[in-house]
Motif scaffolding. Structure first.
Motif, short mmCIF file in Angstrom:
data_model
loop_
_atom_site.label_atom_id
_atom_site.label_comp_id
_atom_site.label_asym_id
_atom_site.label_seq_id
_atom_site.Cartn_x
_atom_site.Cartn_y
_atom_site.Cartn_z
N LEU A 167 0.82 -1.48 -0.30
CA LEU A 167 0.07 -0.03 -0.61
C LEU A 167 1.03 1.82 0.04
CD1 LEU A 167 -2.55 -1.24 2.42
CD2 LEU A 167 -2.40 -1.26 -0.11
N GLU A 168 2.14 1.21 1.01
CA GLU A 168 2.57 2.43 0.54
C GLU A 168 3.39 2.26 -0.53
OE1 GLU A 168 5.94 1.84 3.94
OE2 GLU A 168 4.38 1.36 5.36
N PHE A 169 4.15 1.53 -0.93
CA PHE A 169 4.25 1.99 -2.26
C PHE A 169 3.44 2.36 -3.34
CE2 PHE A 169 5.80 -0.66 -6.47
CZ PHE A 169 6.80 0.17 -6.71
N GLU A 170 2.33 1.69 -3.45
CA GLU A 170 1.33 2.50 -4.24
C GLU A 170 1.72 3.97 -4.01
OE1 GLU A 170 -2.24 -0.36 -4.04
OE2 GLU A 170 -1.35 -1.97 -4.95
N SER A 171 0.98 3.96 -2.57
CA SER A 171 0.57 5.40 -2.55
C SER A 171 1.93 6.63 -2.99
CB SER A 171 0.68 5.21 -1.56
OG SER A 171 -0.64 5.25 -0.76
N ALA A 172 3.07 5.72 -2.84
CA ALA A 172 4.05 6.71 -3.27
C ALA A 172 4.34 6.48 -4.91
CB ALA A 172 5.75 6.46 -2.81
N ILE A 173 3.82 5.83 -5.91
CA ILE A 173 3.92 5.31 -6.93
C ILE A 173 3.01 6.58 -7.62
CG2 ILE A 173 3.59 3.84 -9.03
CD1 ILE A 173 6.12 3.70 -7.89
N TYR A 174 1.47 6.27 -7.22
CA TYR A 174 0.26 7.04 -7.37
C TYR A 174 1.26 8.24 -6.99
CZ TYR A 174 -2.27 2.45 -7.73
OH TYR A 174 -2.69 1.70 -8.16
N ALA A 175 1.42 8.61 -6.16
CA ALA A 175 1.46 10.28 -5.83
C ALA A 175 2.55 10.84 -7.09
CB ALA A 175 2.35 10.57 -4.28
N LYS A 176 3.68 9.75 -7.25
CA LYS A 176 4.88 10.29 -8.38
C LYS A 176 4.04 10.71 -9.39
CE LYS A 176 8.34 8.28 -6.19
NZ LYS A 176 9.69 7.37 -6.24
N PHE A 177 3.46 9.52 -10.19
CA PHE A 177 2.47 9.34 -10.80
C PHE A 177 2.06 10.97 -11.12
CE2 PHE A 177 -1.51 8.82 -13.99
CZ PHE A 177 -0.71 7.88 -15.32
N LEU A 178 0.31 10.94 -10.45
CA LEU A 178 -0.08 12.35 -10.42
C LEU A 178 0.74 13.74 -10.22
CD1 LEU A 178 -2.46 11.46 -7.58
CD2 LEU A 178 -2.73 11.85 -9.99
#
Length: 256
Positions: A167-178
């Protein structure tokens, strides 16, 4: 075929106390030791007897032995067991079963044991050994269960940790992607604005060029009109001068 041993605590419907039936099963015959805690009876079914009984029931010997072991190794629900008196202190052990919709009964005669103490001691030894084996098996299975429980808790904790990390990895990736997506969107908006401005400037230049072309064409048209008028005036003036010269010529001729 290995020798097998069973011991059944048999509940008789018309008896107050249960009896214990110890069975020793061979490939072609079997032995039974039965006690009610006070008396002991034996049934040694020879190979010839078993073969004769199996022939009477149209069964192979191995199937007959297997079916007898099934009903005397474990008390089967729906079967009616009996342990009745016979002549000369003997007992008759019986049990019922169904075959092809027909209820059948098997009976075996058991005689008194010549040495009841020895037989009873043998039954008790078997029960004690079986109890020890079962106790060891219970302890082993309990230990195995506890180990599996610990491993399961570890696996559960590890799974939860992996899930949190995911979940943390996905949140970080989503933030970078956004962030990247927003920057790309802003750049696209800038490019769109530039393109729209360039399109507007191009339209203005095209309109100016068209207006300039119209003005030049108008000026050229006026100059052509002037040039056409001047030859016309010259022609009229020359045309006016022609008769005068002719008149003068005629006058000269008349003077002669």
């Amino acid at each position: 075929m290995e020798t097998r041993h069973t011991c059944l605590k048999l509940e008789i419907s018309d008896a107050t106390d249960p009896i214990f039936v110890k069975g020793t099963w061979f490939e072609t015959h079997f032995d039974l030791s039965i006690t009610d805690g006070l008396n002991v009876w034996l049934c040694n079914a020879s190979e010839e007897q078993v073969k004769d009984r199996a022939a009477q029931w149209d069964q192979p010997v191995t199937e007959y032995i297997k079916l007898a072991e099934r009903y005397l190794g474990f008390q089967q629900p729906g079967s009616v067991y009996g342990f009745t008196d016979a002549a000369d202190g003997c007992k008759r052990l019986s049990w019922t079963f169904e075959k092809e919709g027909t209820k059948l009964e098997w009976r075996w005669k058991c005689g008194p044991a010549p040495n009841s103490k020895k037989v009873t001691a043998g039954i008790l030894d078997f029960l004690m050994d079986a109890n020890i084996r079962l106790s060891d098996e219970v302890v082993t299975k309990t230990q195995s269960f506890e180990r599996l429980k610990v491993e399961a808790e570890k696996c559960l904790a590890q799974s939860e940790r992996f899930n949190n990390e995911k979940l943390e990895f996905e949140s970080a990736i989503y933030a970078k992607f956004l962030g990247v997506l927003n920057s790309k969107k802003s750049k696209l908006r800038e490019l769109r604005d530039k393109l729209s401005k360039q399109a507007v400037m191009g339209d203005l230049q095209q309109e100016e060029e068209q207006s300039t072309d119209k003005t030049e064409s108008f000026d050229e048209g006026s100059d052509d009109d002037k040039s056409e008028e001047e030859p016309a005036k010259a022609i009229t003036s020359t045309s006016k001068g022609v008769p005068a010269s002719r008149a003068r010529g005629r006058k000269r001729i008349s003077r002669k």
